[in-house]
Design a protein around this motif. Structure first.
Motif, mmCIF file in Angstrom:
data_model
loop_
_atom_site.group_PDB
_atom_site.id
_atom_site.type_symbol
_atom_site.label_atom_id
_atom_site.label_comp_id
_atom_site.label_asym_id
_atom_site.label_seq_id
_atom_site.Cartn_x
_atom_site.Cartn_y
_atom_site.Cartn_z
ATOM 1 N N ALA A 173 2.609 7.970 -15.628
ATOM 2 C CA ALA A 173 3.762 7.061 -15.605
ATOM 3 C C ALA A 173 4.022 6.528 -14.201
ATOM 4 N N GLU A 174 3.979 5.200 -14.074
ATOM 5 C CA GLU A 174 4.249 4.554 -12.777
ATOM 6 C C GLU A 174 5.746 4.519 -12.535
ATOM 7 N N GLY A 175 6.152 4.740 -11.299
ATOM 8 C CA GLY A 175 7.570 4.553 -10.994
ATOM 9 C C GLY A 175 8.256 5.806 -10.489
ATOM 10 N N PRO A 176 8.364 6.877 -11.354
ATOM 11 C CA PRO A 176 9.129 8.059 -10.918
ATOM 12 C C PRO A 176 8.649 8.636 -9.584
ATOM 13 N N ILE A 177 7.303 8.734 -9.419
ATOM 14 C CA ILE A 177 6.759 9.236 -8.151
ATOM 15 C C ILE A 177 5.909 8.114 -7.555
ATOM 16 N N PRO A 178 6.234 7.643 -6.335
ATOM 17 C CA PRO A 178 5.478 6.521 -5.770
ATOM 18 C C PRO A 178 4.019 6.872 -5.465
ATOM 19 N N ASN A 179 3.160 5.860 -5.536
ATOM 20 C CA ASN A 179 1.723 6.052 -5.273
ATOM 21 C C ASN A 179 1.465 6.715 -3.933
ATOM 22 N N ILE A 180 2.236 6.319 -2.929
ATOM 23 C CA ILE A 180 1.971 6.766 -1.552
ATOM 24 C C ILE A 180 2.037 8.291 -1.419
ATOM 25 N N ASN A 181 2.764 8.943 -2.336
ATOM 26 C CA ASN A 181 2.853 10.415 -2.314
ATOM 27 C C ASN A 181 1.495 11.087 -2.543
ATOM 28 N N TYR A 182 0.526 10.301 -3.035
ATOM 29 C CA TYR A 182 -0.796 10.861 -3.359
ATOM 30 C C TYR A 182 -1.848 10.454 -2.333
ATOM 31 N N GLN A 183 -1.389 9.994 -1.183
ATOM 32 C CA GLN A 183 -2.300 9.473 -0.151
ATOM 33 C C GLN A 183 -3.326 10.509 0.300
ATOM 34 N N GLN A 184 -2.899 11.764 0.428
ATOM 35 C CA GLN A 184 -3.815 12.811 0.938
ATOM 36 C C GLN A 184 -5.095 12.920 0.100
ATOM 37 N N PHE A 185 -4.961 12.737 -1.223
ATOM 38 C CA PHE A 185 -6.133 12.887 -2.103
ATOM 39 C C PHE A 185 -7.125 11.752 -1.883
ATOM 40 N N PHE A 186 -6.615 10.567 -1.606
ATOM 41 C CA PHE A 186 -7.505 9.420 -1.429
ATOM 42 C C PHE A 186 -8.084 9.380 -0.013
ATOM 43 N N LYS A 187 -7.379 10.000 0.929
ATOM 44 C CA LYS A 187 -7.979 10.189 2.269
ATOM 45 C C LYS A 187 -9.190 11.098 2.140
ATOM 46 N N GLN A 188 -9.022 12.149 1.344
ATOM 47 C CA GLN A 188 -10.120 13.086 1.092
ATOM 48 C C GLN A 188 -11.275 12.361 0.386
ATOM 49 N N ALA A 189 -10.942 11.514 -0.588
ATOM 50 C CA ALA A 189 -11.967 10.755 -1.316
ATOM 51 C C ALA A 189 -12.742 9.846 -0.357
ATOM 52 N N GLN A 190 -12.021 9.227 0.577
ATOM 53 C CA GLN A 190 -12.690 8.357 1.568
ATOM 54 C C GLN A 190 -13.675 9.163 2.409
ATOM 55 N N GLN A 191 -13.231 10.345 2.839
ATOM 56 C CA GLN A 191 -14.099 11.199 3.668
ATOM 57 C C GLN A 191 -15.350 11.629 2.892
ATOM 58 N N LEU A 192 -15.207 11.770 1.576
ATOM 59 C CA LEU A 192 -16.330 12.215 0.729
ATOM 60 C C LEU A 192 -17.122 11.032 0.154
ATOM 61 N N ASN A 193 -16.742 9.810 0.560
ATOM 62 C CA ASN A 193 -17.417 8.590 0.068
ATOM 63 C C ASN A 193 -17.393 8.454 -1.453
ATOM 64 N N ILE A 194 -16.235 8.771 -2.041
ATOM 65 C CA ILE A 194 -16.062 8.602 -3.488
ATOM 66 C C ILE A 194 -15.322 7.279 -3.730
#
Length: 333
Positions: A173-194
Motif C-alpha cells: 500500500a502506497e502512502g502510509p509509509i513513504p518510499n524514502i523510508n526504504y532507501q537503505q535497501f536500495f543503497k544495498q541493491a546498488q552496491q550489489l549491482n541488482i
C-alpha cells in the motif's frame, strides 16, 4: 499474432482462475461457485481504493505457501501468457509473503524458478510460436517492522541474479509509509549491482515518484500521477525514466478515473518512456492483449504508437543484450 512484453505483472494478482480451483480442490477447501470465486478474486466497480484492491490477494496468497503450489502457479501462468502471445515477462512477487507455512524465502524463490524451468521444458515441444522468456522480480514490502525480511530479500536477489531472478521492487500500500523510508535497501541493491524498479505515483502522488528517483530508480512501477507535476514530468523526459503503466489497474484503484482520458498516448508524444502492462491479470480481469485493445478503442492508440511501447519495454527490460536483440527482431518482423 502480436508479440507482447509485460514488465509489470504480479504473481499473486495473476493466478489463473482454473489454477485457483485446482489448488482449492487439492487443499480440500470449501467449493465455491463461479460467482463466489469471482467475488473473492476480482475487483468490480465498487472498488474505491488501492487498499480495497489489495484485499483480493487474500485467497491467492493462501494457495501460495508450499513449493508445489508456487511451482504450479508459475507454470500455469506462463502457459497462459504464452497462449496470449507474450514473448517476455517479468513476474514479481514478495518471497516473505509465502513463508506462513514454514518455507524460507530461499525455498520460495527456488520453487518459482522450478516453475519457470518446468515451463521451458514444455515449451520445447511447441516449435510454431516464438519462445516466452521470463524473469522474476522480488518485491520488498512496505510494512512497519519487516527490515530483516526485506534485507534478506535483497541478499537473495543477489544470490539468484541471472539464475531466474532479474531485479527488485518495493510494493504494498502506497502512502502510509513513504518510499524514502526504504532507501537503505536500495543503497544495498546498488552496491550489489541488482537492477530495481519502485512502485510510485499510483495511490500516492508525485512526491512518491520524486522519492523513488532519489533512491536511484530508473524504472517506476505505475508513475501515472507524474502528470500532476509539470516539473517532474520534464525531469522524467530528460532522464528517460521508464514508467510501467497499467491502465485497467489504475481505473480499479482510482489512481485515474476515465479510460478515455488515460494519458499514455499523450505521454508518448511528450517524449516520455512509457510501457503498457497488465499488473494483476486475475484481480483486474484483464490481460495485455485486452489492455492494448482498450486503449485502441478508447484513446485511438495506433499500431506505430504500440510498436514504440513494445520497444520501450525492450529497452527497459532487466535482461541480457542478446535477449534484447531477440525481442527487437520479433517486434520488428
Amino acid at each position: 499474432m502480436r508479440k507482447f512484453i509485460d514488465l509489470h505483472l504480479h504473481l499473486d494478482g495473476s493466478v489463473p482462475v482454473a489454477t485457483v480451483k485446482k489448488l482449492m480442490q487439492e487443499h480440500n477447501l470449501p467449493k465455491l461457485s463461479d460467482q463466489e470465486l469471482a467475488h473473492e478474486l476480482l475487483v468490480d466497480n465498487s472498488c474505491a481504493s488501492l487498499e480495497q484492491f489489495l484485499q483480493k490477494f487474500a485467497l491467492p496468497n493462501q494457495l501460495m505457501q508450499s513449493k508445489h503450489d508456487l511451482e504450479t502457479i508459475v507454470f500455469d501462468l506462463l502457459c497462459e501468457l504464452k497462449k496470449q502471445g507474450l514473448v517476455y515477462a517479468e513476474i514479481r512477487f514478495a518471497p516473505q509473503l509465502h513463508t506462513k507455512k514454514g518455507l524460507s524465502q530461499r525455498q520460495v524463490i527456488t520453487a518459482t524458478i522450478s516453475g519457470i524451468k518446468k515451463f521451458y521444458q514444455k515449451q520445447k515441444e511447441d516449435k510454431n510460436q516464438p519462445e516466452l522468456h521470463a524473469g522474476l522480480i522480488l518485491c520488498l514490502m512496505r510494512f512497519a517492522n519487516n527490515e530483516a525480511e526485506n534485507m534478506e530479500t535483497v541478499k537473495l536477489a543477489k544470490d539468484f541474479l541471472g539464475k531466474g531472478v532479474v531485479g527488485l521492487d518495493l510494493a504494498g500500500a502506497e502512502g502510509p509509509i513513504p518510499n524514502i523510508n526504504y532507501q537503505q535497501f536500495f543503497k544495498q541493491a546498488q552496491q550489489l549491482n541488482i537492477p530495481y524498479t519502485i512502485h510510485a505515483g499510483e495511490a500516492a502522488g508525485p512526491d512518491s515518484i520524486r522519492q523513488a528517483l532519489e533512491m536511484g530508480a530508473k524504472r517506476i512501477g505505475h508513475g501515472i500521477r507524474c502528470t500532476e507535476d509539470q516539473e517532474l514530468t520534464q525531469y522524467l523526459i530528460e532522464h528517460q525514466i521508464i514508467l510501467e503503466c497499467c491502465a485497467t489497474s489504475n481505473m480499479n484503484t482510482k489512481a485515474f478515473d476515465q479510460i478515455d482520458s488515460y494519458p499514455i498516448k499523450k505521454m508518448l508524444h511528450m517524449g516520455m518512456r512509457v510501457t503498457l502492462n497488465s499488473d494483476d491479470m486475475t484481480v483486474s480481469n484483464t490481460n495485455l492483449s485486452h489492455e492494448y485493445q482498450l486503449l485502441e478503442e478508447k484513446t485511438a492508440l495506433t499500431p506505430e504508437e504500440e510498436t514504440t511501447l513494445y520497444l520501450n519495454a525492450v529497452d527497459a527490460a532487466f535482461t541480457t543484450p542478446d535477449e534484447k536483440i531477440r525481442l527487437r527482431a520479433l517486434i520488428q518482423k
